[in-house]
Structure formats: C-alpha cells, structure tokens
Scaffold this active site. Structure first.
Site, PDB file in Angstrom:
ATOM      1  N   GLU A 261       0.879  -1.166   0.000  1.00 43.07           N
ATOM      2  CA  GLU A 261       0.000   0.000   0.000  1.00 43.07           C
ATOM      3  C   GLU A 261       0.922   1.223   0.000  1.00 43.07           C
ATOM      4  O   GLU A 261       1.802   1.323   0.864  1.00 43.07           O
ATOM      5  CB  GLU A 261      -0.881  -0.001   1.249  1.00 43.07           C
ATOM      6  CG  GLU A 261      -1.869   1.135   1.205  1.00 43.07           C
ATOM      7  CD  GLU A 261      -2.703   1.267   2.478  1.00 43.07           C
ATOM      8  OE1 GLU A 261      -2.686   0.371   3.326  1.00 43.07           O
ATOM      9  OE2 GLU A 261      -3.363   2.317   2.595  1.00 43.07           O
TER      10      GLU A 261
ATOM     11  N   LYS B 226       4.588   0.852   9.338  1.00 40.72           N
ATOM     12  CA  LYS B 226       4.690   2.133   8.630  1.00 40.72           C
ATOM     13  C   LYS B 226       4.071   3.271   9.416  1.00 40.72           C
ATOM     14  O   LYS B 226       4.546   4.398   9.363  1.00 40.72           O
ATOM     15  CB  LYS B 226       4.010   2.019   7.257  1.00 40.72           C
ATOM     16  CG  LYS B 226       4.882   1.340   6.226  1.00 40.72           C
ATOM     17  CD  LYS B 226       4.202   1.303   4.877  1.00 40.72           C
ATOM     18  CE  LYS B 226       3.185   0.192   4.824  1.00 40.72           C
ATOM     19  NZ  LYS B 226       2.562   0.022   3.518  1.00 40.72           N
TER      20      LYS B 226
ATOM     21  N   ARG C 240       5.317 -12.725   9.779  1.00 43.36           N
ATOM     22  CA  ARG C 240       6.001 -11.492   9.409  1.00 43.36           C
ATOM     23  C   ARG C 240       7.340 -11.407  10.131  1.00 43.36           C
ATOM     24  O   ARG C 240       7.571 -12.062  11.132  1.00 43.36           O
ATOM     25  CB  ARG C 240       5.127 -10.275   9.649  1.00 43.36           C
ATOM     26  CG  ARG C 240       4.696 -10.032  11.069  1.00 43.36           C
ATOM     27  CD  ARG C 240       3.557  -9.008  11.132  1.00 43.36           C
ATOM     28  NE  ARG C 240       3.955  -7.679  10.701  1.00 43.36           N
ATOM     29  CZ  ARG C 240       3.331  -6.982   9.768  1.00 43.36           C
ATOM     30  NH1 ARG C 240       2.288  -7.476   9.137  1.00 43.36           N
ATOM     31  NH2 ARG C 240       3.735  -5.787   9.446  1.00 43.36           N
TER      32      ARG C 240
HETATM   33  P1  ATP Z   1       2.928  -2.198   8.004  1.00 44.63           P
HETATM   34  O1  ATP Z   1       2.283  -3.012   9.062  1.00 44.63           O
HETATM   35  O2  ATP Z   1       4.380  -1.960   8.212  1.00 44.63           O
HETATM   36  O3  ATP Z   1       2.202  -0.958   7.675  1.00 44.63           O
HETATM   37  P2  ATP Z   1       1.654  -3.497   5.887  1.00 44.63           P
HETATM   38  O4  ATP Z   1       1.479  -4.965   5.912  1.00 44.63           O
HETATM   39  O5  ATP Z   1       0.485  -2.660   6.202  1.00 44.63           O
HETATM   40  O6  ATP Z   1       2.906  -3.132   6.752  1.00 44.63           O
HETATM   41  P3  ATP Z   1       1.704  -3.342   3.070  1.00 44.63           P
HETATM   42  O7  ATP Z   1       2.149  -2.242   2.200  1.00 44.63           O
HETATM   43  O8  ATP Z   1       0.257  -3.656   3.117  1.00 44.63           O
HETATM   44  O9  ATP Z   1       2.241  -3.022   4.508  1.00 44.63           O
HETATM   45  O10 ATP Z   1       2.551  -4.658   2.793  1.00 44.63           O
HETATM   46  C1  ATP Z   1       2.886  -5.147   1.527  1.00 44.63           C
HETATM   47  C2  ATP Z   1       3.254  -6.588   1.658  1.00 44.63           C
HETATM   48  O11 ATP Z   1       4.366  -6.735   2.525  1.00 44.63           O
HETATM   49  C3  ATP Z   1       2.123  -7.388   2.258  1.00 44.63           C
HETATM   50  O12 ATP Z   1       1.976  -8.582   1.524  1.00 44.63           O
HETATM   51  C4  ATP Z   1       2.574  -7.654   3.670  1.00 44.63           C
HETATM   52  O13 ATP Z   1       2.046  -8.854   4.149  1.00 44.63           O
HETATM   53  C5  ATP Z   1       4.090  -7.686   3.519  1.00 44.63           C
HETATM   54  N1  ATP Z   1       4.725  -7.295   4.777  1.00 44.63           N
HETATM   55  C6  ATP Z   1       4.540  -6.152   5.467  1.00 44.63           C
HETATM   56  N2  ATP Z   1       5.239  -6.149   6.616  1.00 44.63           N
HETATM   57  C7  ATP Z   1       5.897  -7.339   6.649  1.00 44.63           C
HETATM   58  C8  ATP Z   1       6.791  -7.947   7.580  1.00 44.63           C
HETATM   59  N3  ATP Z   1       7.147  -7.329   8.713  1.00 44.63           N
HETATM   60  N4  ATP Z   1       7.275  -9.178   7.286  1.00 44.63           N
HETATM   61  C9  ATP Z   1       6.922  -9.799   6.147  1.00 44.63           C
HETATM   62  N5  ATP Z   1       6.097  -9.282   5.231  1.00 44.63           N
HETATM   63  C10 ATP Z   1       5.569  -8.072   5.467  1.00 44.63           C
HETATM   64 MG    MG Z   2      -1.335  -2.766   5.340  1.00 41.37          MG
END
Ligand code: ATP
Ligand code: MG
Length: 561
Positions: A36, A271, A261
C-alpha cells in the site's frame, strides 16, 4: 524478468507449489508483491519481496508489483516512486507487470453492483459509532442493522447515487450481507464501499466512493490470476472473507497462504510508527540511517546482497518470532568483508610527533586496497613527521593486555614503522593529553622487521597530518534502547528511543586516497568498521561518512554493562 542470484531454500510454501504443479492444478506460478503506497518500504517488506520474486524466479513464473492504493487520504505519489526504487535496488524487476488496485476501480464497482443484485450487499445508514455498537465483540454476536432488509432495487439505486456524489462523506456505506453472528468478526457484514471526497494520486477526482482494502485486495489477486497469494499471518482471519467474495462473485479464486512477518529487535517496523518518527522529527526522514526502511539501510551502507542473504537465512515459517538485529548485521559484514576496499581513518585524532623523523620529509607506502582481492589494486599512503592516531589507541596507564600506545610502549603503524612513545604532552589547564612525542625505528619501514629485533604485538592505524582529509563521520546505534518494545507494557515506543543513537564526529581525518570517493562508496576503515559515503550530505571537499556496522558485534557487551 532479470533476477539476482537468490538461493531459495525449501519451505512449506514451496512444498505447496510443488504439489500444485505436480497435480496439474497450475501450469505456472504467478505471485505478487502488493504494497500500500502509504509509506516507504522496510526490511519486513524485503522478506515478502524476496519470497514473492524469489519464487517466481525459481519456478520461471512471474511476480507482479501491485499497489493496493485504495485509501487516497494516506497515499502519495512520493511513496509509489520510492517503493519502485527500493524494489529495483533490492535487485528485482517486475518487467511490464506493474498494476494498481485503482486500475480495477471500475471492475470492483461492477462487483459491488453484482453483489447487490444477488442480494449479497446492502446500503447501510448507521453512523460509525452505531455500527461499532451493532458489531458485537469477540465474545458476543453482533446485531442486524435496521437497513439490512432494504430491498434490492433500493440498494442498487442508493449505491448508484453514492457513486454519483449525491450523499455526504461518511453518511452511508455499502456492506456485505453475510452473518452478524459469525464467530469471525470479519464476516459480520463488513463495509465494502465508503463515501470519501479525496484526490487520488492516480484517479484524481473521478471517484467519490472508494472500495475498502478487504474488498479490493483479494479481487485484485483474482483479476491478475495470481496463483499463490502470499500474505502475513494477520490475514488468516480475512481469508474466509476473501473466499466468500470469490464464491459470491463467481470469479477466479487464488490460493492464499499465510507466513509469519518479520520482526527485528531494537526497532519498530510498522509504517504508521515509522511515519510518526518522521513527522515528529525523531529522525531526519524516511531514509535516516537508523530507520529499518530500505532507503535508510541503503543510506547507511547495507547492501542489497546482504539483505537478500538475510531474508534467505531467516527462512519462511508460520509462527511469529523476533529476529536479532545482529543476524542482519552479520550478513552485512560478510558481504562488505568481500566487497569493501580498505582505508585508514582516525575518528578522534590525537597528535603524534616523530621527534627523530626529518621535518619536511614525506615518504609513501603502498598498500593493497583489499587483503584478499588483488584485483582491487593498491593505494598510496603518505607518511611524515606529524601524524594522528585514534585517542582510543593510547592509554596513559594501560593494563597489561593493552597492546597499543602508552608511555614507553612500542606499536607498529599499519604499513609503516614501529614507533615508541617517549613523552606525553598535556594541556596545562585541563590536564588532557594533547600530543605524544614518539621516536620511530628507521629499520622497520613498510612492515620490515630486522633480524633480532623484538616483535611488537600492536598494530594501529594513523594518518599523516599534512595529507589527511578532514571529514565528518556519523556513528549510528540502535534506534530503541530495548530489544522488544512490545514487552514494555503500557509504554509508548517513543519513550524507549535511544537518545544516543546518533553521534556526529567533526574532527575525523581520513587518508587522502579517498578524496574522490563518490556518494554510496563502501569501505572498511581498518580496525574501526565498515563505512560508506553518505548519499545525501557528502560532497567533494566535505565528505561525510556513515558507519554501516562495526567489525564485530560490540553491542552484546555494551548491553550487559
Ligand atoms: P505495516 O504493518 O508496516 O504498515 P503493511 O502490511 O500494512 O505493513 P503493506 O504495504 O500492506 O504493509 O505490505 C505489503 C506486503 O508486505 C504485504 O503482503 C505484507 O504482508 C508484507 N509485509 C509487510 N510487513 C511485513 C513484515 N514485517 N514481514 C513480512 N512481510 C511483510
Ligand atoms: Mg497494510
């Protein structure tokens, strides 16, 4: 698709894919990395990137880069651009497969109408507070909204009028009609569309209703015919909802597989928190070298190869864990040990005068740029009567095991002569040591040791005062004081920030061979650690070096003391 050399270990996801291919369920593998664009990528995202692109490469399939851009309030073009830069920097290429959930807004809206027509969705006028009240809790079922029984035609007409902009922001939503008593809260008539007048980075003002993430993510996978939709464990509870959408809409159904994760010690990863650190100026920006972002790590001098090795080494599993930061740092050391040329620099200079060396004389020593890689060539290091050594390499009253400089003690200057400390000069007012008067042994130049001469144990680094370049050096430490901030109950992570995570040294001196070092250049300052030329603030004549990582893990000792 061009791909770096990734060693892909077997894991449970590979086993599933192998079965799917062997059983003929799929002929090819299509994965995606779906960020995102509401912030910069962090090391957790790298795990997902290496997994998705790595699998695609391994099975000679393909990996899409898809922006899940359903929330115009938080998303920006700056983030979209930064994400692309970071994925490329990590070494991956999505070719022509760049997509955006916003490309599917029309299709998704069509899906919404289809659900209404099938009686699977309704327009609800409850306020957000009322909706929360009706939703129930983890232990109590929810209650049906009074609008749940609206007639199909009315729902369709209201949805169309929502789209046409006839209603105020937030006044109504479209919801799925599933089950308000479901044990899984995600199935209690989730919101599909909301009214929101906001400028979208890609669709501008075309839309005043936007699909919720949950209504866009799974269907985007379906539209792109993703074969294996890999996501983190927190989406396990959303899977029944994505399944329900695919079945209700009768569309292609990708297989979702969840993995744990990545969490790292001494930092925060989400983020939302990283954005707070930036906005509240706890750090200098998303690319502050203390941040766990890929742009921060790049600026700090971490290499893409080291990050890929790290992602491979930690593996893919199904239970959440916290990985020690030292695992990542070891990968960085291993990579830089091979690739970084050596140089000498003095962080906290202490003046050394060689009383028996002719004033005005200069000689030059030649040294390998890399002890194990002759192809890197050599460098020339000027030597003269007035030198600087690091303050840490002198002790006025050293313990027995201190093999560096002390009154009457001998050391070898790296690549140069053996010297002896004859006299310690102090500032009369402060008592601080300001100069060491030493004598050199002319028979020992360039590492030579005449027969019968006693060997000296210590070798220290140095620079020639007249030739050295003054530079700025930035030393970084852990962002947080504690390994696991989630274990500090009731404390905001901002209270746990390490106030000493940045130390700026303005007196540092480095050997003159570095005068032309370009931004991003990595090197090892011998005995001190790996450093790189800062890619933002450094300029010719005003070099700035970031310490990437120390030579060994010194943190364990510091933390114990
Ligand atoms: P955050 O919690 O940091 O905001 P998010 O999951 O909301 O992260 P996205 O932009 O939605 O961020 O993530 C893009 C991809 O990266 C998704 O498939 C998510 O599952 C993966 N991802 C995000 N954080 C991690 C992590 N700590 N370890 C492994 N994969 C991750
Ligand atoms: Mg997200």
């Amino acid at each position: 698709m061009s791909l770096p050399n990734v060693q892909l270990a077997t894991n449970f996801i590979r086993n599933i894919i192998d079965e799917d291919l062997a059983g003929g369920k799929h002929q090819t593998v299509i994965t995606r990395f779906p960020p995102e664009p509401n912030g910069y990528l962090h090391i957790g995202h790298a795990k997902s990137i290496c997994l998705n692109f790595g699998l695609a490469a391994h099975y000679q399939g393909c990996c899409h880069l898809r922006f899940d851009d359903t929330n115009p309030v938080k998303e920006e073009q700056e983030y979209i651009d930064a994400i692309k830069t970071d994925v490329r920097w990590l070494g991956f290429d999505w070719g022509r497969h760049e997509y955006h959930a916003s490309d599917y807004f029309e299709t998704l809206y069509g899906y919404a109408e289809k659900l209404v027509e099938k009686g699977f969705a309704y327009v609800c006028d409850l306020s957000p507070e009322e909706m929360r009240e009706y939703r129930g809790t983890l232990t109590e079922p929810g209650r049906d909204s009074p609008y749940r029984s609206r007639r199909r035609e009315e729902n369709l007409s209201l949805l169309r009028r929502m789209r046409a902009g006839e209603f105020a922001d937030g006044s109504r939503v479209l919801r799925a009609r599933i089950d308000m008593a479901a044990a899984n809260v995600n199935l209690r008539d989730p919101v599909l569309y909301r009214i929101l007048r906001a400028n979208h980075p890609r669709t501008g003002n075309t839309w005043c209703i936007y699909p919720m993430y949950d209504f866009a993510h799974g269907q985007s996978d379906s539209i792109e015919r993703i074969t294996h939709s890999l996501c983190t464990l927190e989406f396990q509870d959303h899977r029944p909802l994505y399944d329900w959408f695919c079945e209700a809409l009768e569309i292609y159904h990708p297989r979702q597989i969840e993995f744990a994760r990545l969490n790292l010690t001494y930092t925060v990863m989400s983020k939302r928190r990283l954005l707070e650190l930036v906005n509240e100026k706890h750090v200098s920006g998303w690319d502050d070298p203390r941040m766990p972002t890929l742009s921060g790590m790049r600026r700090r001098g971490f290499t893409p190869g080291a990050i890929r090795t790290f992602c491979e080494r930690i593996g893919i599993g199904k239970s959440d864990s916290v990985i020690d930061m030292s695992v990542l740092e070891d990968c960085v050391r291993e990579d830089l040990d091979q690739s970084a040329p050596r140089a000498m620099g003095v962080l906290r200079p202490l003046k050394v005068t060689l009383t028996n060396y002719p004033a005005g004389q200069t000689e030059e020593f030649t040294a390998d740029r890399h002890p194990k890689d002759p192809a890197m060539g050599t460098r020339t290091i000027p030597f003269s009567r007035d030198l600087y050594v690091d303050r840490d390499d002198f002790m006025e009253d050293p313990p027995g095991k201190f093999f560096r400089l002390g009154p009457g003690r001998e050391v070898r200057l790296r690549y140069g002569y053996i010297i002896r400390c004859d006299q310690v000069i102090k500032d009369p007012a402060s008592g601080e040591v300001v100069e060491l008067r030493c004598s050199y042994d002319p028979e020992t130049g360039g590492g030579a040791l005449p027969e019968g001469r006693k060997k000296v144990k210590g070798i220290i680094h140095w620079v020639s005062a007249a030739h050295a370049l003054p530079v700025e050096v930035r030393l970084y430490d852990r962002l947080l004081r504690v390994a696991d901030p989630s274990a500090e109950k009731g404390r905001d992570y901002r209270e746990l920030l390490n106030e000493e995570s940045l130390e700026v040294l303005t007196q540092a001196l480095v050997e003159p061979s570095l005068a032309e070092a370009a931004p991003g250049t990595a090197l090892q300052f011998e005995r001190l650690g790996y450093f790189c030329v800062d890619n933002k603030d450094s300029r010719p004549g005003g070099l700035v070096f970031n310490r990437t990582v120390t030579l060994r893990d010194t943190w364990a000792k510091v933390a114990d003391s």
